[in-house]
Design a protein around this motif. Structure first.
Motif, mmCIF file in Angstrom:
data_model
loop_
_atom_site.group_PDB
_atom_site.id
_atom_site.type_symbol
_atom_site.label_atom_id
_atom_site.label_comp_id
_atom_site.label_asym_id
_atom_site.label_seq_id
_atom_site.Cartn_x
_atom_site.Cartn_y
_atom_site.Cartn_z
ATOM 1 N N ALA A 1 14.693 -15.014 18.377
ATOM 2 C CA ALA A 1 14.898 -14.193 17.273
ATOM 3 C C ALA A 1 13.850 -12.843 17.377
ATOM 4 O O ALA A 1 14.399 -12.004 16.975
ATOM 5 C CB ALA A 1 14.685 -14.698 15.955
ATOM 6 N N GLY A 2 12.892 -13.238 17.904
ATOM 7 C CA GLY A 2 11.730 -12.020 17.938
ATOM 8 C C GLY A 2 11.916 -11.160 19.238
ATOM 9 O O GLY A 2 11.109 -10.196 19.159
ATOM 10 N N ALA A 3 12.745 -11.471 20.080
ATOM 11 C CA ALA A 3 12.984 -10.812 21.417
ATOM 12 C C ALA A 3 13.391 -9.487 21.182
ATOM 13 O O ALA A 3 12.709 -8.444 21.947
ATOM 14 C CB ALA A 3 13.887 -11.476 22.125
ATOM 15 N N ALA A 4 14.231 -9.242 20.330
ATOM 16 C CA ALA A 4 14.828 -7.600 20.143
ATOM 17 C C ALA A 4 13.768 -6.893 19.579
ATOM 18 O O ALA A 4 13.412 -5.718 20.048
ATOM 19 C CB ALA A 4 15.930 -7.578 19.206
ATOM 20 N N PHE A 5 12.862 -7.253 18.515
ATOM 21 C CA PHE A 5 11.540 -6.498 18.076
ATOM 22 C C PHE A 5 10.779 -6.185 19.136
ATOM 23 O O PHE A 5 10.140 -5.232 19.200
ATOM 24 C CB PHE A 5 10.966 -7.652 16.814
ATOM 25 N N ARG A 6 10.389 -7.299 19.921
ATOM 26 C CA ARG A 6 9.279 -7.153 20.987
ATOM 27 C C ARG A 6 9.965 -6.075 22.007
ATOM 28 O O ARG A 6 9.036 -5.246 22.566
ATOM 29 C CB ARG A 6 9.177 -8.628 21.793
ATOM 30 N N GLY A 7 11.181 -6.195 22.211
ATOM 31 C CA GLY A 7 11.966 -4.981 23.095
ATOM 32 C C GLY A 7 11.633 -3.748 22.639
ATOM 33 O O GLY A 7 11.276 -2.614 23.043
ATOM 34 N N TYR A 8 11.698 -3.434 21.243
ATOM 35 C CA TYR A 8 11.901 -2.271 20.743
ATOM 36 C C TYR A 8 10.055 -2.022 20.846
ATOM 37 O O TYR A 8 9.797 -0.545 20.735
ATOM 38 C CB TYR A 8 12.221 -1.998 19.079
ATOM 39 N N ALA A 9 9.342 -2.868 20.553
ATOM 40 C CA ALA A 9 7.867 -2.512 20.337
ATOM 41 C C ALA A 9 7.420 -2.156 21.576
ATOM 42 O O ALA A 9 6.183 -1.161 21.726
ATOM 43 C CB ALA A 9 7.146 -3.966 19.893
ATOM 44 N N VAL A 10 7.769 -2.432 22.869
ATOM 45 C CA VAL A 10 7.392 -1.882 23.888
ATOM 46 C C VAL A 10 8.079 -0.705 24.528
ATOM 47 O O VAL A 10 7.753 -0.246 25.734
ATOM 48 C CB VAL A 10 7.638 -3.215 25.301
ATOM 49 N N GLY A 11 8.767 -0.022 23.463
ATOM 50 C CA GLY A 11 9.622 1.101 23.879
ATOM 51 C C GLY A 11 11.025 1.192 24.339
ATOM 52 O O GLY A 11 11.413 2.383 24.890
#
Length: 206
Positions: free
Chosen positions: A91-101
């Protein structure tokens, strides 16, 4: 006629790369393929890409780590990244994706029409940015003065500084009358226009 732009497809799965090629081929652009994060980085240092489609789950350097490296380098940090991933990344993958730019995060299987339309937007933005840089360089040449090679750009730099001062005054004006919605909206509109002009000048002198 618009020139072709370069698009980078990154996935360790050959079948996925073939599928992406089939989806994007109708856009009639130059498609580059990389099968690892390391290979993608090498290609990005040698080419200007309009957008990168990056798989998350790859052996070795995964998509998140690759994106982090891309965003650390001045030469590649502004290249848009669209993550493509399966449904089992958490579930947190999308958030992590946006977090790295990343600019977008798409789950497989994806709608080909949606992906193609998203990529088309970044193609258009890339072309407009190139056109803006070319026009700014031409303007720099036109105002070249005093026989100095950088004379025109120095003049543009002066314009940019003056526009920055105008921005500051507009911001102060808006703060002085916070209850006047009409004035606030008018000031904001003018400030946005000034900011856009300054950004154009800055793109030349930086």
């Amino acid at each position: 006629m618009n020139r072709q732009v370069k698009i980078l497809l990154v996935d360790d799965n050959e079948d996925s790369l073939i599928a992406l090629e089939a989806v994007l081929r109708p856009l009639q652009q130059q498609l580059f393929k990389a099968r690892s994060g390391q290979e993608a980085m090498k290609l990005m240092l040698r080419n200007d890409f309009a957008v990168v489609l990056l798989d998350v789950l790859m052996p070795g350097m995964d998509g998140f780590e690759t994106a982090a490296h891309v965003k650390r380098l001045d030469q590649t940090r502004d290249v848009p990244i669209i993550f493509l991933t399966g449904t089992d990344t958490g579930a947190g993958a999308a958030f992590r994706g946006y977090a790295v730019g990343a600019v977008d995060y798409i789950t497989k299987p994806f709608d080909p029409w949606v992906l193609r339309s998203k990529v088309a937007v970044f193609i258009d933005l890339f072309r407009k940015n190139v056109e803006l840089q070319q026009q700014a360089a031409l303007l720099c040449e036109l105002v070249r003065g005093d026989g100095e090679p950088s004379g025109g750009c120095q003049i543009l730099s002066g314009f940019a500084e003056r526009l920055r001062a105008v921005e500051e005054k507009l911001a102060a004006l808006g703060e002085d009358r916070p209850d006047d919605k009409g004035l606030t909206e008018a000031v904001k509109d003018l400030a946005d226009r000034v900011a856009a002009m300054r950004a154009a000048f800055d793109s030349v002198v930086l």
